[in-house]
Design an enzyme around this catalytic site. Structure first.
Site, short mmCIF file in Angstrom:
data_model
loop_
_atom_site.label_atom_id
_atom_site.label_comp_id
_atom_site.label_asym_id
_atom_site.label_seq_id
_atom_site.Cartn_x
_atom_site.Cartn_y
_atom_site.Cartn_z
N ILE A 238 0.67 -1.01 -0.65
CA ILE A 238 0.40 0.23 0.39
C ILE A 238 1.31 1.39 0.04
CG2 ILE A 238 -2.13 0.98 1.54
CD1 ILE A 238 -2.21 -1.43 2.68
N GLY A 239 0.86 2.48 -1.37
CA GLY A 239 1.87 3.00 -1.27
C GLY A 239 3.19 2.29 -1.57
N GLY B 211 5.51 3.54 -3.80
CA GLY B 211 6.59 4.63 -4.91
C GLY B 211 6.52 4.50 -5.54
N CYS C 15 12.81 18.81 8.88
CA CYS C 15 12.54 17.54 9.17
C CYS C 15 13.67 16.78 9.57
CB CYS C 15 11.80 16.57 8.06
SG CYS C 15 10.39 16.72 7.27
#
Length: 405
Positions: free
Chosen positions: A169-170, A172, A354
């Site tokens: 899921i996700g 990339g 970040c």
């Protein structure tokens, strides 16, 4: 906690004022325009970021790291003005509306960040295009080695076997899916909302001769159907949004085979929930949010899944992003040929903010290993860390002693 650092500020009229005692680190910030000062007062988070992007707020004789580190430390050590506390509280309570992230909105949010240019990301990520926290099991690892270690650690937690059906899921740019198909013999379905990432991932699968083992889809996880032996999701939960945690973990439970194992890798706060950054939300990750464990736990509990393991990574992401920023700066001439100064300052500010969030705030990375059955994985973590036969510990085990007798 007392304020120990000093921030000096030179204002548009040329006056310089010092804030904080002369007992710790020091940094100097210059504000060149009154409009930038006004924006900083009205919304410090947004105003500081935009002021830096526009070149109207700049560090003076110090680095951006120095300045932001002092601001972050002093912000949480001292007391904020009442109006600022009210603004933060309002943003915090509005997050359920800001982060609704319906499928159409989610796709637009993803496109904002991921569909700008694969070439840009290729300049600062590792060779496998892993845009998530690396795992520095050895502090001297290169970024490439640490990303390989991250994938291996996740694969170990998934307890993979050849032929297993895995949902990513996700997904990339496809690096995790490619690894699980190539190195572990799995059949992988990867879903993403980024058209750029989808095209790149499909091309990589074809080039690697793995197209028959991997299917990449432009699809929202809420629309995925089927049953999977394993589910992996790396760096995607941050885009789900507070109102959707129940639906997210509910879908993981629905899609996971009764004997299956899921591994969710996400940035998280090891502290109470906090208002999202208005600057990050506007310029970097619209609809994004870093959840606290207290916000995720109720959704996991309601899903009916066992939390078979929860691991917390501290400072690994700070080290990862420092490597990204070094590579970004190393390619600055190439990047400058494509993007203007404002974009470059925006991206450098994003990476720096970040880094400091992981170094100075209650922010880390969580690994949630989930399963329908409490015994779906071994009862200890020993399976993740097989003993080195040459280590002193291994030599003192009964089996080693018998072998030497």
């Amino acid at each position: 906690m007392m304020v120990q650092d000093r921030l000096s500020v030179t204002y548009p009229d040329g006056a310089t004022r010092d804030y904080g005692p002369d007992t710790g680190a020091q940094a100097h910030l210059q504000i060149t325009e009154t409009a930038a000062l006004r924006a900083l007062i009205l919304n410090p988070d947004l105003g500081l970021g935009e002021g830096y992007m526009d070149g109207k707020i700049t560090p003076l004789n110090c680095s951006l790291d120095d300045t932001l580190a002092i601001i972050i430390r002093n912000r949480y050590a001292g007391s904020l003005p009442p109006w600022m506390l009210m603004a933060n509280r309002a943003r915090f309570h509005m997050r359920r509306f800001i982060q609704h992230n319906a499928p159409g909105t989610a796709r637009k949010n993803v496109a904002h960040h991921y569909d700008i240019s694969d070439d840009l990301y290729a300049m600062f990520l590792d060779e496998d295009m892993q845009y998530s926290c690396a795992y520095f099991s050895d502090p001297d690892m290169t970024l490439e080695q640490a990303q390989i270690a991250k994938k291996a650690h996740i694969a170990g937690k998934l307890r993979l076997e050849p032929g297993m059906r895995v949902l990513d899921i996700g997904c990339g740019w496809g690096g995790m899916a490619l690894t699980l198909a190539r190195d572990y013999g799995c059949q992988v379905t990867g879903v993403t909302l980024s058209e750029n990432q989808l095209a790149t991932a499909q091309g990589r699968a074809e080039a690697a001769g793995l197209a028959d083992q991997i299917e990449f889809r432009l699809q929202d996880y809420r629309h995925t159907q089927g049953t999977f032996d394993r589910i992996v999701s790396v760096g995607m939960l941050e885009h789900v949004g507070v109102p959707n945690y129940g639906q997210y973990f509910g879908r993981v439970a629905e899609l996971l085979d009764p004997n299956g194992v899921a591994l969710i890798h996400t940035i998280g706060r090891s502290g109470p929930p906090q208002a999202h950054s208005s600057w990050i939300n506007k310029y970097i990750f619209p609809g994004g949010y870093v959840p606290s464990l207290s916000e995720l736990a109720p959704a996991m509990e309601k899903s009916g899944l066992w939390q078979t393991d929860i691991e917390v990574w501290r400072l690994h992401y700070a080290k990862t992003i420092r490597d990204w920023r070094d590579r970004f700066d190393a390619h600055i001439d190439e990047i400058s040929a494509i993007y203007d100064d404002r974009f470059i300052r925006m991206f450098r500010y994003y990476l720096t903010v970040c880094i400091l969030a992981f170094e100075h705030q209650m922010q880390g990375v969580y690994h949630f290993q989930l399963a329908h059955k409490r015994d779906a994985v071994p009862l200890t973590r020993d399976y993740l860390y097989p003993a080195d036969p040459l280590s002193p510990k291994a030599k003192t085990t009964p089996s080693a002693a018998l072998a030497g007798s």
